[in-house]
Scaffold this motif. Structure first.
Motif, PDB file in Angstrom:
ATOM      1  N   TYR A  19       0.789  -1.226   0.000  1.00  0.00           N
ATOM      2  CA  TYR A  19       0.000   0.000   0.000  1.00  0.00           C
ATOM      3  C   TYR A  19       0.821   1.276   0.000  1.00  0.00           C
ATOM      4  O   TYR A  19       0.257   2.359  -0.082  1.00  0.00           O
ATOM      5  CB  TYR A  19      -0.948   0.003   1.198  1.00  0.00           C
ATOM      6  CG  TYR A  19      -1.878  -1.171   1.187  1.00  0.00           C
ATOM      7  CD1 TYR A  19      -2.892  -1.243   0.246  1.00  0.00           C
ATOM      8  CD2 TYR A  19      -1.720  -2.214   2.078  1.00  0.00           C
ATOM      9  CE1 TYR A  19      -3.737  -2.331   0.204  1.00  0.00           C
ATOM     10  CE2 TYR A  19      -2.573  -3.308   2.048  1.00  0.00           C
ATOM     11  CZ  TYR A  19      -3.576  -3.367   1.108  1.00  0.00           C
ATOM     12  OH  TYR A  19      -4.412  -4.438   1.060  1.00  0.00           O
ATOM     13  N   HIS A  51      -9.646   0.844  -0.163  1.00  0.00           N
ATOM     14  CA  HIS A  51      -8.391   1.606  -0.070  1.00  0.00           C
ATOM     15  C   HIS A  51      -8.645   2.961   0.577  1.00  0.00           C
ATOM     16  O   HIS A  51      -7.850   3.423   1.395  1.00  0.00           O
ATOM     17  CB  HIS A  51      -7.780   1.803  -1.460  1.00  0.00           C
ATOM     18  CG  HIS A  51      -7.091   0.599  -2.001  1.00  0.00           C
ATOM     19  ND1 HIS A  51      -5.918   0.678  -2.700  1.00  0.00           N
ATOM     20  CD2 HIS A  51      -7.386  -0.707  -1.944  1.00  0.00           C
ATOM     21  CE1 HIS A  51      -5.534  -0.520  -3.062  1.00  0.00           C
ATOM     22  NE2 HIS A  51      -6.429  -1.392  -2.618  1.00  0.00           N
ATOM     23  N   ARG A  76      -9.107   2.556   4.286  1.00  0.00           N
ATOM     24  CA  ARG A  76      -7.811   2.245   4.893  1.00  0.00           C
ATOM     25  C   ARG A  76      -6.970   3.519   5.026  1.00  0.00           C
ATOM     26  O   ARG A  76      -6.338   3.763   6.045  1.00  0.00           O
ATOM     27  CB  ARG A  76      -7.089   1.202   4.055  1.00  0.00           C
ATOM     28  CG  ARG A  76      -5.816   0.701   4.665  1.00  0.00           C
ATOM     29  CD  ARG A  76      -5.198  -0.403   3.827  1.00  0.00           C
ATOM     30  NE  ARG A  76      -6.015  -1.611   3.943  1.00  0.00           N
ATOM     31  CZ  ARG A  76      -6.490  -2.289   2.903  1.00  0.00           C
ATOM     32  NH1 ARG A  76      -6.262  -1.889   1.677  1.00  0.00           N
ATOM     33  NH2 ARG A  76      -7.213  -3.373   3.094  1.00  0.00           N
ATOM     34  N   THR A  77      -6.992   4.343   3.983  1.00  0.00           N
ATOM     35  CA  THR A  77      -6.252   5.609   3.999  1.00  0.00           C
ATOM     36  C   THR A  77      -6.788   6.524   5.096  1.00  0.00           C
ATOM     37  O   THR A  77      -6.026   7.095   5.882  1.00  0.00           O
ATOM     38  CB  THR A  77      -6.366   6.300   2.627  1.00  0.00           C
ATOM     39  OG1 THR A  77      -5.789   5.445   1.635  1.00  0.00           O
ATOM     40  CG2 THR A  77      -5.663   7.649   2.624  1.00  0.00           C
TER      41      THR A  77
END
Length: 106
Positions: free
Chosen positions: A38, A67, A70-71
Motif C-alpha cells: 500500500y 483503499h 484504509r487511507t
C-alpha cells in the motif's frame, strides 16, 4: 500540522527506490526505509528543522472504497497519536501536490 499546499512552497520531484516523489523542497536527502503493498516509506531531512522525518507515499489511496477507508483510518490513527509526548510516531504534515486540500476533503 499543515494541510495547505500554499504553505508548502516550492516542489521538486525525485526518485527513491522504485517510486517517484513530488515533495516540498524542505525535505531533502531521501533514503529508502521500506515498501509494501500500500505504500513506500523514505527517510528525509527536514531542512527547516534539521530533523529526520519519515515520509510515506500511499499507492493508489482511492483506487477502491476499501483503499479509501484504509487511507482515512491510517490518517485518523496518526492524528490521534499526534501528542506532545509522542517519541516514536508523530504526524507533522499531510500533503498532496496533485490537488488542493479542499478537493482532497470532498
Amino acid at each position: 500540522m499543515a494541510f495547505n499546499n500554499n504553505e508548502q512552497g516550492e516542489w521538486y520531484t525525485v526518485s527513491c527506490g522504485q517510486c517517484t516523489f513530488t515533495l516540498p523542497v524542505r525535505y531533502q536527502n531521501l533514503g529508502l526505509i521500506g515498501q509494501g503493498t500500500y505504500g513506500i516509506v523514505v527517510r528525509a531531512t527536514d531542512t527547516a528543522t534539521g530533523k529526520y522525518v519519515a515520509i510515506k507515499k500511499l499507492l493508489r489511496p482511492f483506487q477502491t472504497h476499501i483503499h479509501a477507508k484504509r487511507t482515512y483510518r491510517e490518517l485518523k490513527l496518526l492524528m490521534y497519536l499526534n501528542h506532545p509526548d509522542a517519541q516514536v510516531i508523530q504526524l507533522y504534515n499531510v500533503f498532496t501536490p496533485e490537488q488542493d486540500v479542499n478537493e482532497f476533503q470532498t
